[in-house]
Design an enzyme around this catalytic site. Structure first.
Site, PDB file in Angstrom:
ATOM      1  N   HIS A  17      -4.988   7.824   0.683  1.00 50.65           N
ATOM      2  CA  HIS A  17      -3.725   7.146   0.351  1.00 50.65           C
ATOM      3  C   HIS A  17      -2.556   7.887   1.006  1.00 50.65           C
ATOM      4  O   HIS A  17      -1.630   7.273   1.539  1.00 50.65           O
ATOM      5  CB  HIS A  17      -3.481   7.142  -1.164  1.00 50.65           C
ATOM      6  CG  HIS A  17      -4.480   6.362  -1.957  1.00 50.65           C
ATOM      7  ND1 HIS A  17      -5.144   6.879  -3.039  1.00 50.65           N
ATOM      8  CD2 HIS A  17      -4.924   5.083  -1.820  1.00 50.65           C
ATOM      9  CE1 HIS A  17      -5.941   5.952  -3.560  1.00 50.65           C
ATOM     10  NE2 HIS A  17      -5.838   4.854  -2.833  1.00 50.65           N
ATOM     11  N   LYS A  41      -8.921  -2.896 -15.020  1.00 52.16           N
ATOM     12  CA  LYS A  41      -9.781  -2.057 -14.167  1.00 52.16           C
ATOM     13  C   LYS A  41     -10.223  -0.805 -14.923  1.00 52.16           C
ATOM     14  O   LYS A  41     -10.908   0.043 -14.357  1.00 52.16           O
ATOM     15  CB  LYS A  41      -9.025  -1.652 -12.898  1.00 52.16           C
ATOM     16  CG  LYS A  41      -9.243  -2.598 -11.718  1.00 52.16           C
ATOM     17  CD  LYS A  41      -8.921  -1.913 -10.402  1.00 52.16           C
ATOM     18  CE  LYS A  41      -9.335  -2.737  -9.200  1.00 52.16           C
ATOM     19  NZ  LYS A  41      -9.021  -2.075  -7.939  1.00 52.16           N
ATOM     20  N   ARG A  95     -10.465   0.419   5.194  1.00 47.03           N
ATOM     21  CA  ARG A  95     -11.538   1.369   5.506  1.00 47.03           C
ATOM     22  C   ARG A  95     -12.601   0.605   6.281  1.00 47.03           C
ATOM     23  O   ARG A  95     -12.307   0.009   7.287  1.00 47.03           O
ATOM     24  CB  ARG A  95     -12.077   2.005   4.226  1.00 47.03           C
ATOM     25  CG  ARG A  95     -11.185   3.114   3.717  1.00 47.03           C
ATOM     26  CD  ARG A  95     -11.455   3.448   2.296  1.00 47.03           C
ATOM     27  NE  ARG A  95     -11.152   2.309   1.436  1.00 47.03           N
ATOM     28  CZ  ARG A  95     -11.083   2.355   0.128  1.00 47.03           C
ATOM     29  NH1 ARG A  95     -11.343   3.472  -0.498  1.00 47.03           N
ATOM     30  NH2 ARG A  95     -10.775   1.292  -0.579  1.00 47.03           N
TER      31      ARG A  95
HETATM   32  P1  ADP Z   1      -6.660  -1.250  -5.146  1.00 46.34           P
HETATM   33  O1  ADP Z   1      -7.086  -1.397  -6.586  1.00 46.34           O
HETATM   34  O2  ADP Z   1      -5.431  -2.068  -4.806  1.00 46.34           O
HETATM   35  O3  ADP Z   1      -7.747  -1.388  -4.130  1.00 46.34           O
HETATM   36  P2  ADP Z   1      -6.617   1.573  -4.422  1.00 46.34           P
HETATM   37  O4  ADP Z   1      -5.811   2.649  -5.073  1.00 46.34           O
HETATM   38  O5  ADP Z   1      -8.090   1.707  -4.481  1.00 46.34           O
HETATM   39  O6  ADP Z   1      -6.090   0.242  -5.092  1.00 46.34           O
HETATM   40  O7  ADP Z   1      -6.188   1.425  -2.897  1.00 46.34           O
HETATM   41  C1  ADP Z   1      -4.879   1.119  -2.525  1.00 46.34           C
HETATM   42  C2  ADP Z   1      -4.860   0.780  -1.050  1.00 46.34           C
HETATM   43  O8  ADP Z   1      -5.182   1.940  -0.282  1.00 46.34           O
HETATM   44  C3  ADP Z   1      -5.862  -0.283  -0.613  1.00 46.34           C
HETATM   45  O9  ADP Z   1      -5.282  -1.047   0.418  1.00 46.34           O
HETATM   46  C4  ADP Z   1      -7.034   0.521  -0.099  1.00 46.34           C
HETATM   47  O10 ADP Z   1      -7.783  -0.206   0.851  1.00 46.34           O
HETATM   48  C5  ADP Z   1      -6.293   1.675   0.556  1.00 46.34           C
HETATM   49  N1  ADP Z   1      -7.116   2.889   0.673  1.00 46.34           N
HETATM   50  C6  ADP Z   1      -7.687   3.604  -0.315  1.00 46.34           C
HETATM   51  N2  ADP Z   1      -8.364   4.663   0.183  1.00 46.34           N
HETATM   52  C7  ADP Z   1      -8.204   4.617   1.546  1.00 46.34           C
HETATM   53  C8  ADP Z   1      -8.679   5.404   2.655  1.00 46.34           C
HETATM   54  N3  ADP Z   1      -9.467   6.468   2.470  1.00 46.34           N
HETATM   55  N4  ADP Z   1      -8.334   5.029   3.885  1.00 46.34           N
HETATM   56  C9  ADP Z   1      -7.558   3.935   4.080  1.00 46.34           C
HETATM   57  N5  ADP Z   1      -7.086   3.146   3.110  1.00 46.34           N
HETATM   58  C10 ADP Z   1      -7.411   3.477   1.843  1.00 46.34           C
END
Ligand code: ADP
Length: 165
Positions: A17, A41, A95
């Site tokens: 992030h 969630k 990803r």
């Molecule tokens: P959500 O519940 O919206 O998926 P997350 O906190 O899991 O929330 O992710 C927020 C955003 O950050 C999403 O767009 C996710 O794809 C992106 N993201 C999370 N981890 C990574 C990573 N390692 N590399 C690139 N993008 C990421």
């Protein structure tokens, strides 16, 4: 003034992030990091805990940056959250192929709800690609070392959650 919105659950915020935030900051004048309350969630960390961890990370990213970082929480429609903050760009991280299907649907739905909101996908540095909050929690719960994937504060918060330290 170009305003971007980076929404997520951030349960907890990871170095993946962080890398996306750092990249998005080069595209906009203000980046609003919006933490979804997302009760359905069943997040491990409360919204207050997730917000505190995100704010801590942003202090460091804000230093010497031209882009203004704002951290907020939301529990309404993403397009409405974007409107409240006058954001015209929605930032999402991508990803592997597995993220694509869900993100594809989300772009379609958000475009239907608000055609003026453009979604921009960013990819984290290769080293951060495999990092997912879900996996970080799983590894930490089972006693593994997650210090490569999260900040020291988040690693400590995870240890505390799982009854260590
Ligand atoms: P959500 O519940 O919206 O998926 P997350 O906190 O899991 O929330 O992710 C927020 C955003 O950050 C999403 O767009 C996710 O794809 C992106 N993201 C999370 N981890 C990574 C990573 N390692 N590399 C690139 N993008 C990421």
């Amino acid at each position: 003034m170009r305003i971007g919105l980076y929404p997520g659950t951030f349960d907890p915020v990871t170095n993946g992030h962080r890398d996306i935030i750092r990249r998005a900051m080069q595209l906009v004048d203000r980046l609003v990091v919006a933490i979804a309350i997302n009760i359905d969630k069943s997040p491990l960390f409360s919204i207050e805990e997730r917000e505190a961890m995100m704010r801590q990370m942003c202090v460091d990213l804000q230093e010497n940056a031209d882009c203004e970082l704002v951290v907020t929480t939301f529990d309404n429609l993403l397009v409405d959250c974007a409107k409240v903050h006058n954001a015209s760009l929605l930032i999402r991280g991508l990803r592997a192929v597995s993220d694509f299907e869900f993100e594809y649907q989300m772009v379609g739905m958000n475009r239907y709800l608000d055609p003026s909101l453009e979604t921009v996908f960013l990819m984290a540095d290769a080293g951060y690609q495999p990092i997912a909050s879900r996996l970080v929690k799983e590894v930490s719960r089972l006693g593994g070392d997650v210090s490569e994937f999260v900040s020291p504060d988040v690693a400590q918060a995870l240890n505390k959650k799982f009854g260590r330290g």
